[in-house]
Design a protein around this motif. Structure first.
Motif, PDB file in Angstrom:
ATOM      1  N   MET A 193      56.025  37.347  46.260  1.00  0.00           N
ATOM      2  CA  MET A 193      56.316  38.026  45.124  1.00  0.00           C
ATOM      3  C   MET A 193      57.653  38.182  44.866  1.00  0.00           C
ATOM      4  N   PRO A 229      59.108  42.603  42.647  1.00  0.00           N
ATOM      5  CA  PRO A 229      58.086  43.325  42.182  1.00  0.00           C
ATOM      6  C   PRO A 229      58.102  44.680  41.891  1.00  0.00           C
ATOM      7  N   MET A 264      55.541  47.802  41.592  1.00  0.00           N
ATOM      8  CA  MET A 264      54.216  47.963  42.010  1.00  0.00           C
ATOM      9  C   MET A 264      53.458  48.620  41.225  1.00  0.00           C
ATOM     10  N   THR A 317      47.410  43.135  36.306  1.00  0.00           N
ATOM     11  CA  THR A 317      48.387  42.438  37.018  1.00  0.00           C
ATOM     12  C   THR A 317      48.542  41.122  36.057  1.00  0.00           C
ATOM     13  N   ILE A 347      49.729  37.326  36.914  1.00  0.00           N
ATOM     14  CA  ILE A 347      50.089  36.621  37.922  1.00  0.00           C
ATOM     15  C   ILE A 347      50.569  35.259  37.645  1.00  0.00           C
ATOM     16  N   GLN A 401      48.784  29.388  42.989  1.00  0.00           N
ATOM     17  CA  GLN A 401      48.535  30.716  42.293  1.00  0.00           C
ATOM     18  C   GLN A 401      46.975  30.757  42.056  1.00  0.00           C
ATOM     19  N   THR A 454      45.542  33.417  44.299  1.00  0.00           N
ATOM     20  CA  THR A 454      46.296  34.962  44.288  1.00  0.00           C
ATOM     21  C   THR A 454      45.327  35.821  43.362  1.00  0.00           C
ATOM     22  N   ALA A 499      44.211  39.442  44.844  1.00  0.00           N
ATOM     23  CA  ALA A 499      44.828  40.470  44.045  1.00  0.00           C
ATOM     24  C   ALA A 499      43.588  41.597  43.657  1.00  0.00           C
ATOM     25  N   VAL A 520      49.526  46.885  43.574  1.00  0.00           N
ATOM     26  CA  VAL A 520      49.744  45.118  43.245  1.00  0.00           C
ATOM     27  C   VAL A 520      51.015  45.131  42.226  1.00  0.00           C
ATOM     28  N   PRO A 521      51.628  44.224  42.147  1.00  0.00           N
ATOM     29  CA  PRO A 521      52.695  44.137  41.040  1.00  0.00           C
ATOM     30  C   PRO A 521      52.107  43.966  39.750  1.00  0.00           C
ATOM     31  N   TRP A 530      53.096  39.654  38.908  1.00  0.00           N
ATOM     32  CA  TRP A 530      53.150  39.160  40.008  1.00  0.00           C
ATOM     33  C   TRP A 530      53.919  37.896  39.893  1.00  0.00           C
TER      34      TRP A 530
END
Length: 403
Positions: free
Chosen positions: A75, A78, A80, A195, A197, A334, A337, A341, A351-352, A355
């Motif tokens: 990441m 990020p 969070m 999130t 992503i 990706q 992910t 996640a 999690v970000p 992300w």
């Protein structure tokens, strides 16, 4: 097909930052009259956002956080987000509203995503994923998301939007269920998801590719830009960044929507070559890249300076021809992910909120390495797919087993 000519307006360095009109995502895309029903895209400047451009320009140089051998968990810068409200025991069902699997990039990702799902099922957190494929249609995807909401049997939602503005209200409705929503690949105009992503983004792609062409061309040279879809944020941003930099550098550009169709790409490039020399090819996605190269071969012209993508057909043609090229990457790994996640979210891990995954082009220095790593894979496979550590590797991807 929509065609637009950008003439040279002066020279400036690729890094120069000039404020243009603010970003908009008008959902209306009308057919162009007298042009076979092809779609007219928003002018490039309407998708240009100086703040996001600057941010992605800098992110290209950031060393990502996370394990070196797991780029799909890395990441960039990020912030969070607490997910403790979603922590719960037991196996979870995810509902995935997918834009499509209509091109090799999406097919490669879809295979990888399903191999990741098999592994998560063994751990007992994500035990099921119901998927609906919108087949590149906004109305279908909106109906798919509303179906999942009405069904009431989803522990969480994964959404890969077909387009930006049109899908936003449906994503917001999913968020109102108080179940976690994960958006990936393409964005929407809401931050209600737990999130979002994605690799660095379209501006980063546009900067990398346009700068490469500018560095290898001269003022007044002509570039044919081949595009696939209007109205998708990441694609429009690729073009907005590239168009800006080409204009600053005095590069003449003509752009077409060829929809990734090899026959249409070859026709467009052949028609342009019949008008005069073309020194460069820029693509906002690599589908059909080999057809563009073949148009030069058929016309008996020198190979262009070119940017394609990390699809193996392009990488192999690049190696065969020894042309001057770059393979930008919208990192295919990706697709792993979102499921990883979801596992973290149901375990209450942070999690970000956004992300951001790494996004590094394949250069001439990298070419042999990625060809060797993907030896035996079909032409439609993407070199940076990131699934080498999954049990189905390599056979599942070699056989193109589409779930």
């Amino acid at each position: 097909m929509r065609r637009g000519l950008r003439s040279a307006i002066g020279i400036a360095s690729a890094g120069a930052l000039i404020a243009l009109a603010g970003c908009t995502t008008d959902p209306s895309v009308e057919p162009a009259e007298g042009d076979g029903g092809a779609q007219e895209e928003a002018p490039a400047e309407e998708w240009f956002d100086q703040e996001v451009y600057d941010k992605q320009f800098k992110q290209r140089e950031v060393e990502p956080e996370g394990p070196d051998d797991k780029p799909y968990l890395q990441m960039i810068n990020p912030e969070m987000k607490d997910t403790s409200e979603f922590k719960s025991e037991g196996g979870k069902k995810m509902c995935f509203a997918n834009a499509s699997i209509s091109n090799p990039w999406r097919q490669t990702g879809w295979i990888t995503m399903n191999e990741q799902l098999k592994e998560l099922k063994k751990n007992g957190v994500i035990t099921e994923m119901e998927t609906r494929d919108a087949q590149d249609n906004d109305d279908t995807q909106i109906a798919d998301i509303d179906y999942f909401i009405a069904e009431g049997n989803c522990d969480g939602f994964i959404i890969s939007p077909n387009s930006t503005a049109a899908i936003t209200p449906a994503v917001e409705r999913a968020c109102k269920t108080d179940k976690p929503v994960i958006v990936f690949d393409r964005g929407v105009e809401t931050d209600c998801a737990v999130t979002f992503i994605h690799p660095i983004g379209g501006f980063a792609w546009g900067i990398d590719t346009a700068q490469f062409l500018i560095d290898n061309l001269k003022e007044g040279d002509k570039v044919v830009a081949l595009r696939i879809l209007p109205g998708v944020d990441v694609l429009e941003q690729r073009w907005a960044a590239a168009d800006k930099l080409f204009s600053e550098a005095g590069i003449e550009v003509v752009d077409y929507f060829a929809e990734g169709d090899p026959a249409e790409i070859k026709k467009v490039v052949s028609d342009e070559l019949a008008k005069g020399d073309v020194q460069g090819i820029w693509m906002d996605a690599g589908d059909g890249a080999v057809s563009a190269i073949e148009a030069f071969e058929d016309a008996g012209k020198d190979y262009p300076v070119m940017t394609g993508e990390d699809e193996l057909s392009f990488l192999r043609k690049w190696k065969e021809t020894d042309m001057t090229a770059l393979a930008p990457v919208y990192t295919n790994f990706q697709w792993r992910t979102p499921l990883l996640a979801a596992e973290k979210i149901f375990q209450g891990e942070e999690v970000p909120s956004e992300w951001v995954l790494p996004q590094s082009p394949i250069t001439a220095e990298d070419l042999d390495e990625y060809l060797e790593r993907n030896e035996g894979m079909p032409d439609g496979h993407y070199a940076k797919f990131g699934g080498e550590d999954l049990p189905g590797f390599p056979e599942v991807w070699q056989e193109r087993v589409i779930p």
